[in-house]
Design a protein around this motif. Sequence first.
Motif, PDB file in Angstrom:
ATOM      1  N   LEU A   1       1.313   0.204  12.078  1.00 39.23           N
ATOM      2  CA  LEU A   1       0.943  -0.668  10.971  1.00 39.23           C
ATOM      3  C   LEU A   1       2.111  -1.515  10.484  1.00 39.23           C
ATOM      4  CD1 LEU A   1      -1.670  -1.102   9.421  1.00 39.23           C
ATOM      5  CD2 LEU A   1      -0.990   0.683   7.846  1.00 39.23           C
ATOM      6  N   VAL A   2       3.328  -1.232  10.961  1.00 43.20           N
ATOM      7  CA  VAL A   2       4.527  -1.902  10.461  1.00 43.20           C
ATOM      8  C   VAL A   2       4.463  -3.413  10.710  1.00 43.20           C
ATOM      9  CG1 VAL A   2       7.024  -2.098  10.767  1.00 43.20           C
ATOM     10  CG2 VAL A   2       5.963   0.152  10.607  1.00 43.20           C
ATOM     11  N   ALA A   3       4.122  -3.823  11.916  1.00 42.90           N
ATOM     12  CA  ALA A   3       4.062  -5.261  12.226  1.00 42.90           C
ATOM     13  C   ALA A   3       2.976  -5.945  11.396  1.00 42.90           C
ATOM     14  CB  ALA A   3       3.807  -5.468  13.713  1.00 42.90           C
ATOM     15  N   TRP A   4       1.853  -5.284  11.192  1.00 40.79           N
ATOM     16  CA  TRP A   4       0.762  -5.867  10.427  1.00 40.79           C
ATOM     17  C   TRP A   4       1.162  -6.081   8.967  1.00 40.79           C
ATOM     18  CZ3 TRP A   4      -2.835  -4.902   6.525  1.00 40.79           C
ATOM     19  CH2 TRP A   4      -3.990  -5.691   6.556  1.00 40.79           C
ATOM     20  N   LEU A   5       2.043  -5.202   8.446  1.00 41.17           N
ATOM     21  CA  LEU A   5       2.494  -5.305   7.063  1.00 41.17           C
ATOM     22  C   LEU A   5       3.691  -6.242   6.892  1.00 41.17           C
ATOM     23  CD1 LEU A   5       2.133  -1.594   5.942  1.00 41.17           C
ATOM     24  CD2 LEU A   5       0.872  -3.544   5.043  1.00 41.17           C
ATOM     25  N   GLY A   6       4.166  -6.847   7.964  1.00 48.63           N
ATOM     26  CA  GLY A   6       5.272  -7.793   7.849  1.00 48.63           C
ATOM     27  C   GLY A   6       6.625  -7.203   8.181  1.00 48.63           C
ATOM     28  N   GLY A   7       6.660  -6.135   8.938  1.00 44.93           N
ATOM     29  CA  GLY A   7       7.932  -5.514   9.310  1.00 44.93           C
ATOM     30  C   GLY A   7       8.517  -4.725   8.152  1.00 44.93           C
ATOM     31  N   SER A   8       9.691  -4.164   8.370  1.00 45.41           N
ATOM     32  CA  SER A   8      10.292  -3.322   7.335  1.00 45.41           C
ATOM     33  C   SER A   8      10.637  -4.133   6.086  1.00 45.41           C
ATOM     34  CB  SER A   8      11.530  -2.596   7.878  1.00 45.41           C
ATOM     35  OG  SER A   8      12.468  -3.532   8.363  1.00 45.41           O
TER      36      SER A   8
ATOM     37  N   LYS B   1       6.610  -5.018  -0.531  1.00 50.28           N
ATOM     38  CA  LYS B   1       5.349  -4.505  -1.083  1.00 50.28           C
ATOM     39  C   LYS B   1       5.590  -3.255  -1.935  1.00 50.28           C
ATOM     40  CE  LYS B   1       2.512  -6.383   2.652  1.00 50.28           C
ATOM     41  NZ  LYS B   1       3.429  -7.456   2.925  1.00 50.28           N
ATOM     42  N   ILE B   2       6.499  -2.396  -1.493  1.00 48.41           N
ATOM     43  CA  ILE B   2       6.814  -1.188  -2.261  1.00 48.41           C
ATOM     44  C   ILE B   2       7.514  -1.572  -3.560  1.00 48.41           C
ATOM     45  CG2 ILE B   2       8.229   0.902  -2.270  1.00 48.41           C
ATOM     46  CD1 ILE B   2       7.653   1.064   0.794  1.00 48.41           C
ATOM     47  N   TRP B   3       8.513  -2.460  -3.474  1.00 41.62           N
ATOM     48  CA  TRP B   3       9.274  -2.897  -4.647  1.00 41.62           C
ATOM     49  C   TRP B   3       8.338  -3.513  -5.689  1.00 41.62           C
ATOM     50  CZ3 TRP B   3      14.306  -2.135  -5.862  1.00 41.62           C
ATOM     51  CH2 TRP B   3      14.893  -2.914  -6.831  1.00 41.62           C
ATOM     52  N   ALA B   4       7.353  -4.280  -5.231  1.00 43.90           N
ATOM     53  CA  ALA B   4       6.416  -4.936  -6.147  1.00 43.90           C
ATOM     54  C   ALA B   4       5.517  -3.934  -6.863  1.00 43.90           C
ATOM     55  CB  ALA B   4       5.553  -5.936  -5.379  1.00 43.90           C
ATOM     56  N   ARG B   5       5.277  -2.791  -6.263  1.00 41.78           N
ATOM     57  CA  ARG B   5       4.375  -1.805  -6.860  1.00 41.78           C
ATOM     58  C   ARG B   5       5.091  -0.813  -7.780  1.00 41.78           C
ATOM     59  NH1 ARG B   5       2.143  -3.608  -2.317  1.00 41.78           N
ATOM     60  NH2 ARG B   5      -0.090  -3.523  -1.960  1.00 41.78           N
ATOM     61  N   LEU B   6       6.415  -0.789  -7.753  1.00 38.30           N
ATOM     62  CA  LEU B   6       7.159   0.157  -8.584  1.00 38.30           C
ATOM     63  C   LEU B   6       7.304  -0.364 -10.008  1.00 38.30           C
ATOM     64  CD1 LEU B   6      10.066   1.232  -6.205  1.00 38.30           C
ATOM     65  CD2 LEU B   6       8.060   2.560  -6.852  1.00 38.30           C
ATOM     66  N   PRO B   7       7.202   0.539 -10.995  1.00 35.02           N
ATOM     67  CA  PRO B   7       7.437   0.123 -12.387  1.00 35.02           C
ATOM     68  C   PRO B   7       8.947   0.094 -12.656  1.00 35.02           C
ATOM     69  CG  PRO B   7       6.783   2.425 -12.316  1.00 35.02           C
ATOM     70  CD  PRO B   7       6.735   1.924 -10.906  1.00 35.02           C
TER      71      PRO B   7
END
Length: 163
Positions: free
Chosen positions: A124-131, A137-143
């Motif tokens: 799924l890594v390539a589909w999500l835009g690589g690392s 995406k993770i940074w955007a979801r963190l408070p």
Amino acid sequence: MLKLNLGRATLCAVVVFALLPQAALAAVASPTTVTVAWGDYAVQIAQVVALLAFALLMWLARKLPPQILTMLVSAHAEQLLANAIGWGLNTVEGAVAGQKLNVGVGSAVTAQALQYVLDHEAWLVAWLGGSQGIAQKIWARLPLDAGASQTSFNKLAAELQTK
């Protein structure tokens, strides 16, 4: 000349062998008494039906429109990111779910969550835009607290690329 359809012949062979329970054939108690193990028949028939239903489901999945498949992969990706963030919050000291994180703790949580994604769903890594895309995406979801910025994320991304 006889034409034999190998797909149908194979399916018939599987069904015949699946319906021959070895326990029922060996369940002769004495020369005059024959015991039929109906439960064994039922279990084996249920297994064959489940196998055929699964095969049909997989065949039908091939026929789905690409938009539906994209929605399913998106839902899977969202679930994976949520699990990864939960993993990061649980493994980093000082990180508490539901509370604002400072940049240092947020960076550590992002690194742990990214590693979780890379370890568990490499396809799924390539589909999500690589690392880099996953880290965003993770940074955007963190408070994160007010000290978090694009600059702090860029520092984190540079550190993650050197690892």
